[in-house]
Design a protein around this motif. Sequence first.
Motif: not given
Length: 423
Positions: A112-131, A143-146, A362-366
């Motif tokens: 991700l870093e080498d490709a210059g892809v910014s994590q800031d462009d993504y919702f943080p909740q799934p990134l945190e879960a996969f870290t 980043v689906s919710s119930l 779905f978005l309002e619940g994130i």
Amino acid sequence: MKRSAVLFTVSMMLFAACFGGGSAGEDGGVIRLQVSGEVEELAIYETLVTAFEQDHPGIDVKLIGVADKDDHLAKLTTAFATGDPPEVFLINFREYSQYVAQGAIEPVGPFLEDAGVSQDDYFPQPLEAFTLEGELQCMPQNVSSLVVYYNKTLFKKAGLERPPKDWDWEDFRATAQSLTKGQVKGLGIEPNVIRIAPFVWSNGGELVDDNDAPSRFTLDEPKAREALEYIVSLVRDDKVVPTAQEVAAQDLETRFSAGKLGMLLSSRKDTPVFREVSALNFDVAPLPTSEQRAGILHSDAYCIAAGSDAAEDAWTFIEFATGEPGQTITALGGRTVPSLMKVARSSAFLDPVQRPRHSEVFLEGIDFIRRTPVIPTWPEIEDEAEEILTRVFYEDNYTIDDALADLEDRTTPLFEEASEASQ
């Protein structure tokens, strides 16, 4: 493939041809991508693969689709054991840490870093879960919710309006009761941890004692137990939930599709299936609230098998799949709530012409999403809990006290095993 799925596939191929700039002449080879899902879901991934291959003609992707999630995980485990895993696989955050513990995953963070892809462009909740272990291990696609899927036709017949954003547990109960008539039941809820958890959190309780290093369930504590009692009362006392025999004859998704279920708790994954049922007029609403709003994360990510000779090609596919082109395809297909914020807020996802009309739910619940623990034994813990919750749902002589005692006895060794493995 049904006509609507064919039209979707054709439209997405045209989209890909316009969206991608192409990269003819790339060096590459063959990579295998293993995913799980129903026919409608797999059709979307087939379209994604076709679009990628058009944009990257030097890389061929062999899609391995597995209908059942448990079979998907078993197939992955066997593949790693025999030393021949797929180069890329899609997995839920609740299940990936066992592969990290075995050294089976190549972290995507450096790619991700080498490709210059910014994590800031993504919702943080799934990134945190996969870290895990200080590194982003896999790249989230969603980043689906119930949410509450509801049958608009049945609501109208019962004289009910669209559920409000601020409905509470008693509103929810009354709605389920009003919908329960004849062969129609008001609510479909599965007896498992990920359905119970948001009710526990909404009531001010906790699922486990420490989400980062759990040692036990805390469903015996007052607020958590109250939430469990509420859910069980809907099943046993109000009888608004299909019986075990009814579910065995026809699962909840099929019952909802057939107009025999007024409401169903599920994530975004059911949307492609329900869209295929032309007679089903459905929409989505937020979960009801007790003391505070709460949701539960449903997120899958693409992982790279450790030691793969095709890791660069695998990343090239993942970058496409989780970038704007790929996420637009899966969003249009209805499968995902995109993890890429730009696509999640676009018409590809928020199209009011497509069902469900109110996808913004779905978005309002994130902001209120929480996750379950990420530990290697969590899948086994969930399995044990589901057996116990199934009994407390459907066996009249099996009490909540019995369930809590069995939950403690059967899951504590698994929590201990995870703790020992992390030391």
